[in-house]
Design a protein around this motif. Structure first.
Motif, PDB file in Angstrom:
ATOM      1  N   THR A  94      -8.979   2.618   4.783  1.00 28.08           N
ATOM      2  CA  THR A  94      -7.968   1.483   4.135  1.00 28.08           C
ATOM      3  C   THR A  94      -6.686   2.387   3.584  1.00 28.08           C
ATOM      4  O   THR A  94      -6.942   3.703   3.201  1.00 28.08           O
ATOM      5  CB  THR A  94      -8.670   1.027   2.967  1.00 28.08           C
ATOM      6  OG1 THR A  94      -9.492   1.880   2.340  1.00 28.08           O
ATOM      7  CG2 THR A  94      -9.242  -0.154   3.474  1.00 28.08           C
ATOM      8  N   THR A  95      -5.643   1.821   3.815  1.00 29.23           N
ATOM      9  CA  THR A  95      -4.415   2.749   3.712  1.00 29.23           C
ATOM     10  C   THR A  95      -3.810   1.997   2.218  1.00 29.23           C
ATOM     11  O   THR A  95      -2.591   1.924   2.147  1.00 29.23           O
ATOM     12  CB  THR A  95      -3.485   2.535   4.740  1.00 29.23           C
ATOM     13  OG1 THR A  95      -3.554   1.165   5.233  1.00 29.23           O
ATOM     14  CG2 THR A  95      -3.686   3.439   5.730  1.00 29.23           C
ATOM     15  N   LEU A  96      -4.836   1.742   1.319  1.00 26.40           N
ATOM     16  CA  LEU A  96      -4.289   1.304   0.140  1.00 26.40           C
ATOM     17  C   LEU A  96      -4.295   2.248  -1.077  1.00 26.40           C
ATOM     18  O   LEU A  96      -4.548   3.421  -0.713  1.00 26.40           O
ATOM     19  CB  LEU A  96      -5.235   0.338  -0.419  1.00 26.40           C
ATOM     20  CG  LEU A  96      -5.556  -1.175   0.439  1.00 26.40           C
ATOM     21  CD1 LEU A  96      -6.666  -1.728  -0.081  1.00 26.40           C
ATOM     22  CD2 LEU A  96      -4.319  -1.861   0.580  1.00 26.40           C
ATOM     23  N   PHE A  97      -3.623   1.981  -2.066  1.00 29.20           N
ATOM     24  CA  PHE A  97      -3.237   2.983  -3.254  1.00 29.20           C
ATOM     25  C   PHE A  97      -4.297   2.787  -4.358  1.00 29.20           C
ATOM     26  O   PHE A  97      -4.188   1.616  -5.013  1.00 29.20           O
ATOM     27  CB  PHE A  97      -1.852   2.921  -3.430  1.00 29.20           C
ATOM     28  CG  PHE A  97      -1.090   3.427  -2.241  1.00 29.20           C
ATOM     29  CD1 PHE A  97      -0.768   4.684  -2.235  1.00 29.20           C
ATOM     30  CD2 PHE A  97      -0.540   2.469  -1.531  1.00 29.20           C
ATOM     31  CE1 PHE A  97      -0.076   5.064  -1.072  1.00 29.20           C
ATOM     32  CE2 PHE A  97       0.265   2.751  -0.504  1.00 29.20           C
ATOM     33  CZ  PHE A  97       0.488   4.047  -0.138  1.00 29.20           C
ATOM     34  N   GLU A  98      -5.241   3.540  -4.568  1.00 31.61           N
ATOM     35  CA  GLU A  98      -6.052   3.401  -5.648  1.00 31.61           C
ATOM     36  C   GLU A  98      -5.512   3.404  -7.103  1.00 31.61           C
ATOM     37  O   GLU A  98      -5.959   2.550  -7.872  1.00 31.61           O
ATOM     38  CB  GLU A  98      -7.116   4.581  -5.589  1.00 31.61           C
ATOM     39  CG  GLU A  98      -8.000   4.618  -4.362  1.00 31.61           C
ATOM     40  CD  GLU A  98      -9.600   4.705  -4.610  1.00 31.61           C
ATOM     41  OE1 GLU A  98     -10.002   5.674  -5.447  1.00 31.61           O
ATOM     42  OE2 GLU A  98     -10.152   4.090  -4.039  1.00 31.61           O
ATOM     43  N   PHE A 107       1.865  -6.236  -2.106  1.00 31.77           N
ATOM     44  CA  PHE A 107       3.142  -6.590  -1.546  1.00 31.77           C
ATOM     45  C   PHE A 107       4.119  -5.262  -1.384  1.00 31.77           C
ATOM     46  O   PHE A 107       5.251  -5.275  -1.203  1.00 31.77           O
ATOM     47  CB  PHE A 107       4.267  -7.400  -2.912  1.00 31.77           C
ATOM     48  CG  PHE A 107       3.380  -8.986  -2.948  1.00 31.77           C
ATOM     49  CD1 PHE A 107       3.890  -9.607  -1.981  1.00 31.77           C
ATOM     50  CD2 PHE A 107       2.750  -9.161  -3.862  1.00 31.77           C
ATOM     51  CE1 PHE A 107       3.661 -10.928  -1.907  1.00 31.77           C
ATOM     52  CE2 PHE A 107       2.144 -10.488  -3.924  1.00 31.77           C
ATOM     53  CZ  PHE A 107       2.414 -11.445  -3.022  1.00 31.77           C
ATOM     54  N   MET A 108       3.438  -4.232  -1.386  1.00 30.08           N
ATOM     55  CA  MET A 108       4.140  -3.110  -1.020  1.00 30.08           C
ATOM     56  C   MET A 108       4.634  -3.178   0.356  1.00 30.08           C
ATOM     57  O   MET A 108       4.134  -3.448   1.365  1.00 30.08           O
ATOM     58  CB  MET A 108       3.269  -1.749  -1.142  1.00 30.08           C
ATOM     59  CG  MET A 108       3.825  -0.620  -0.660  1.00 30.08           C
ATOM     60  SD  MET A 108       2.952   0.860  -1.211  1.00 30.08           S
ATOM     61  CE  MET A 108       2.569   0.536  -2.977  1.00 30.08           C
ATOM     62  N   GLY A 109       5.887  -2.762   0.386  1.00 32.76           N
ATOM     63  CA  GLY A 109       6.788  -2.945   1.442  1.00 32.76           C
ATOM     64  C   GLY A 109       7.408  -4.233   2.111  1.00 32.76           C
ATOM     65  O   GLY A 109       8.369  -4.348   2.863  1.00 32.76           O
ATOM     66  N   LEU A 150     -15.741  -0.619  -2.794  1.00 36.13           N
ATOM     67  CA  LEU A 150     -15.308  -0.533  -1.565  1.00 36.13           C
ATOM     68  C   LEU A 150     -15.042  -1.788  -0.629  1.00 36.13           C
ATOM     69  O   LEU A 150     -14.100  -2.053  -0.264  1.00 36.13           O
ATOM     70  CB  LEU A 150     -16.131   0.464  -0.745  1.00 36.13           C
ATOM     71  CG  LEU A 150     -15.397   1.339   0.208  1.00 36.13           C
ATOM     72  CD1 LEU A 150     -14.591   2.427  -0.751  1.00 36.13           C
ATOM     73  CD2 LEU A 150     -16.528   2.325   0.824  1.00 36.13           C
ATOM     74  N   GLY A 151     -16.050  -2.648  -0.745  1.00 32.74           N
ATOM     75  CA  GLY A 151     -16.115  -4.015  -0.148  1.00 32.74           C
ATOM     76  C   GLY A 151     -15.092  -4.831  -0.815  1.00 32.74           C
ATOM     77  O   GLY A 151     -13.934  -5.571   0.054  1.00 32.74           O
ATOM     78  N   GLN A 152     -14.537  -4.646  -1.827  1.00 29.20           N
ATOM     79  CA  GLN A 152     -13.532  -5.571  -2.866  1.00 29.20           C
ATOM     80  C   GLN A 152     -12.193  -5.010  -2.246  1.00 29.20           C
ATOM     81  O   GLN A 152     -11.386  -5.827  -2.090  1.00 29.20           O
ATOM     82  CB  GLN A 152     -13.739  -5.529  -4.261  1.00 29.20           C
ATOM     83  CG  GLN A 152     -15.020  -6.311  -4.734  1.00 29.20           C
ATOM     84  CD  GLN A 152     -14.985  -6.119  -6.151  1.00 29.20           C
ATOM     85  OE1 GLN A 152     -15.037  -5.231  -6.828  1.00 29.20           O
ATOM     86  NE2 GLN A 152     -15.511  -7.499  -6.869  1.00 29.20           N
ATOM     87  N   GLN A 153     -12.112  -3.602  -2.333  1.00 29.78           N
ATOM     88  CA  GLN A 153     -10.955  -3.015  -1.684  1.00 29.78           C
ATOM     89  C   GLN A 153     -10.480  -3.432  -0.314  1.00 29.78           C
ATOM     90  O   GLN A 153      -9.440  -3.585  -0.184  1.00 29.78           O
ATOM     91  CB  GLN A 153     -10.944  -1.576  -1.827  1.00 29.78           C
ATOM     92  CG  GLN A 153     -11.204  -1.167  -3.329  1.00 29.78           C
ATOM     93  CD  GLN A 153     -11.004   0.432  -3.123  1.00 29.78           C
ATOM     94  OE1 GLN A 153     -10.623   1.207  -2.400  1.00 29.78           O
ATOM     95  NE2 GLN A 153     -11.407   1.150  -4.396  1.00 29.78           N
ATOM     96  N   HIS A 154     -11.775  -3.689   0.509  1.00 27.55           N
ATOM     97  CA  HIS A 154     -11.151  -3.997   1.958  1.00 27.55           C
ATOM     98  C   HIS A 154     -10.753  -5.622   1.682  1.00 27.55           C
ATOM     99  O   HIS A 154      -9.932  -5.799   2.539  1.00 27.55           O
ATOM    100  CB  HIS A 154     -12.571  -4.033   2.529  1.00 27.55           C
ATOM    101  CG  HIS A 154     -12.431  -3.301   3.863  1.00 27.55           C
ATOM    102  ND1 HIS A 154     -12.487  -1.987   4.110  1.00 27.55           N
ATOM    103  CD2 HIS A 154     -12.036  -3.826   4.939  1.00 27.55           C
ATOM    104  CE1 HIS A 154     -12.305  -1.807   5.439  1.00 27.55           C
ATOM    105  NE2 HIS A 154     -11.890  -3.209   5.875  1.00 27.55           N
ATOM    106  N   MET A 155     -11.353  -6.486   0.970  1.00 30.17           N
ATOM    107  CA  MET A 155     -11.029  -7.666   0.715  1.00 30.17           C
ATOM    108  C   MET A 155      -9.464  -7.940   0.336  1.00 30.17           C
ATOM    109  O   MET A 155      -8.764  -8.819   0.498  1.00 30.17           O
ATOM    110  CB  MET A 155     -11.825  -8.498  -0.247  1.00 30.17           C
ATOM    111  CG  MET A 155     -12.932  -8.932   0.173  1.00 30.17           C
ATOM    112  SD  MET A 155     -13.106  -9.750   1.906  1.00 30.17           S
ATOM    113  CE  MET A 155     -14.565 -10.272   2.042  1.00 30.17           C
ATOM    114  N   VAL A 156      -9.025  -6.886  -0.213  1.00 30.42           N
ATOM    115  CA  VAL A 156      -7.689  -6.790  -0.929  1.00 30.42           C
ATOM    116  C   VAL A 156      -6.887  -6.619   0.310  1.00 30.42           C
ATOM    117  O   VAL A 156      -5.666  -6.926   0.443  1.00 30.42           O
ATOM    118  CB  VAL A 156      -7.385  -5.661  -2.050  1.00 30.42           C
ATOM    119  CG1 VAL A 156      -5.881  -5.443  -2.333  1.00 30.42           C
ATOM    120  CG2 VAL A 156      -8.132  -6.241  -3.308  1.00 30.42           C
ATOM    121  N   ALA A 157      -7.162  -5.583   1.225  1.00 23.28           N
ATOM    122  CA  ALA A 157      -6.376  -5.151   2.447  1.00 23.28           C
ATOM    123  C   ALA A 157      -6.360  -6.535   3.230  1.00 23.28           C
ATOM    124  O   ALA A 157      -5.221  -6.791   3.788  1.00 23.28           O
ATOM    125  CB  ALA A 157      -7.302  -4.197   3.320  1.00 23.28           C
TER     126      ALA A 157
END
Ligand code: ATP
Ligand code: MG
Length: 511
Positions: A94-98, A107-109, A150-157
């Motif tokens: 995942t290329t998200l920012f913790e 909304f980044m980008g 981790l799973g929730q972060q994936h849902m954000v992605a």
């Protein structure tokens, strides 16, 4: 499903070559995605799947080849360009920012702005809330990402991909870090996206989900396209054969070994937060399996044993009859107990270092001659374990960050098993590992057990557990709810205890 011969694909790749140094990661590759279909991209670790995804989303520039979006040849110079052409991806890593909030990540980008040009946070928050609702994530949009699982972060992605309003959504092993509950939700989201006319490219090593969710399949081997077709017209056996280029046995190579004396005894382990009253005994040469849904507390118990838990616990741990008061993880490792964590990217490998260094580092002391590191012994060890775990790389000097996702995972397994431990705790050892290499991992474990290794095997894959383990302990909501010995393994019963469909078994005597 629909035949697309006559419609223009949403995106089409043709004759794509991608070369990294000496590695030909994509060879004359092609692939098409049409509106309203889910395409499963399958292939072995290192087959070029993630490279294809990165080429399609502007992260990599192909050395040659053509990319067409709705029939028009385009150049995807950046991820932003790809996104403007309606292509977005949820990457394997995942290329998200913790450190940032959910809204910021979504909304980044591509932020929402007011007519004045200022950022419109209120609009972004409410839009984020809508997207979170669509992925069934019940958290405030202002929550920091690091506070999520981790799973929730994936849902954000995934929410982020929805916010980009893409035509083509690519998911690179999206279910690897999700619980079965979250996976079901993801299937529903994918079906919704398909019904909205989006094209979805889905990468997975799990055949059950490929057959469940995909309309069409595309197989890659060694960077090249080897075949495609309708899912309804193919069997798992055919797919595997196309992927691997040979027949693969799916039998689990459990070997008959004589189980020895109690080795690792855990009694009444509780930490008041994650698990309660966990007691079990691992015997010498035994493979003791742990089954449960994500969140059942299995990994948390293992982390506590390894002195890696942030929470203090009560209860006793004994190794070979001696109380184990491990203060830090290194104490456990020195005592001969090692841990291959589930989240291997963050806890497992040192990415910029070579395969050789990664495998040899924990064994350096053992291999050293006096105070001098023995470089050639390290090289031999890395070569041996690289072979055992079928690590695919140009050489053992390659940095681990250049390896495919599955091969990075094999490095972490190799690194800990190369220390020649007495006990290994493996958490989801074959997640993200292709069918062929999976049996190599099972084979290697079985062989090491023959040579006196004892194993705690945490897995969410019941066939793997039932194939490999001597006993299976089922956990649910932080407690042990059932225990099975090999003779009475039953997939239905084990699953029923894990989900709570059956009440816990009466407690057993602790050995
Ligand atoms: N940045 C890079 N530098 C050098 N080599 C790379 C790089 N990225 C990928 N490779 C190589 O390209 C090949 C294809 O890798 P890729 O990540 O596309 O495989 P994959 O099919 O996604 O595998 P997995 O199932 O393990 O995720 C591998 O040999 C890999 O080592
Ligand atoms: Mg990959």
């Amino acid at each position: 499903m629909a035949v697309h011969e006559n419609t223009t694909p949403l995106v089409e790749l043709e004759g794509i070559n991608k070369i990294f140094g000496g590695i030909h990661a994509l060879r004359d590759a092609h692939c098409r995605i049409h509106a309203g279909e889910v395409v499963a991209l399958v292939g072995e670790n290192g087959a070029g799947k993630s490279t294809l995804v990165k080429t399609m989303t502007g992260l990599y520039q192909p050395n040659s080849g053509t990319i067409r979006v709705k029939g028009q040849a385009v150049r995807l110079a950046t991820a932003k360009a790809a996104s403007e052409y309606g292509i977005t991806a949820i990457h394997q890593e995942t290329t998200l920012f913790e450190e940032l909030s959910i809204v910021e990540n979504i909304f980044m980008g591509h932020p929402r702005t007011k007519p004045s040009g200022l950022l419109d946070w209120a609009a972004m928050r409410s839009e984020a809330r809508e997207h979170l609702e669509r992925v069934n994530l019940d958290v405030e949009p202002t929550t920091l990402l690091k506070q999520l699982s981790l799973g929730q972060q994936h849902m954000v992605a995934i929410a982020r991909a929805l916010a980009e309003a893409a035509d083509v959504v690519i998911m690179d092993e999206p279910t690897a870090s999700l619980s079965s509950n979250e996976i079901e939700k993801l299937y529903v989201i994918i079906e919704k996206l398909r019904d909205l006319g989006k094209g979805i490219l889905f990468i997975s090593h799990k055949f059950d989900e490929v057959f469940r969710i995909a309309d069409r399949y595309v197989v890659f081997r060694d960077g090249a396209f080897v075949g495609d077709g309708n899912i309804a017209e193919v069997t798992e056996h055919d797919l595997v054969k196309m992927m691997v280029g040979r027949e693969v046995g799916t039998v689990f190579p459990k070997r008959a070994v004589e189980i020895g004396a109690p080795l690792l005894e855990v009694a009444s382990l509780s930490n008041g937060i994650e698990f309660k009253d966990v007691s079990f005994t691992l015997h010498k040469r035994e493979i003791l399996g742990f089954y449960g849904l994500v969140g059942a507390g299995r990994s948390e118990v293992m982390r506590a044993i390894m002195a890696l838990s942030p929470y203090p616990f009560t209860g006793q741990i004994r190794l070979d009859g001696v109380p184990a008061n491990w203060k830090i993880c290194g104490d456990a490792i020195d005592a001969g107990v090692v841990y291959v964590p589930e989240d291997r990217r963050n806890q497992g490998a040192i990415l910029p270092l070579s395969i050789r260094d990664n495998i040899a580092l924990p064994s350096m002391k053992r291999l050293a001659r006096g105070i001098w590191p023995d470089k050639s012994a390290e090289r031999r060890l890395a070569q041996e374990y690289g072979r055992v775990f079928e690590i695919r790389a140009a050489s053992i000097e390659q940095p681990v960050e250049d390896l495919s996702g599955g091969n990075q995972q094999k490095v972490v397994l190799a690194r800990w098993l190369a220390t020649n431990p007495d006990v290994v705790i493996v958490d989801e050892p074959t997640r993200g590992i292709d069918v062929g290499a999976k049996s190599a991992v099972h084979e290697a474990l079985a062989e090491m057990v023959e040579q006196d290794l004892s194993v705690l095997l945490v897995s969410s894959e019941l066939p793997e557990l039932m194939g490999m383990a001597d006993r299976i302990i089922v956990m649910r909501l932080g407690e042990m709810v059932a225990e099975f010995t090999r003779d009475d393994f039953s997939a239905e019963l084990i699953a029923a205890y894990a989900t709570g469909a059956r009440a816990p078994q009466p407690a057993r005597e602790v050995a």
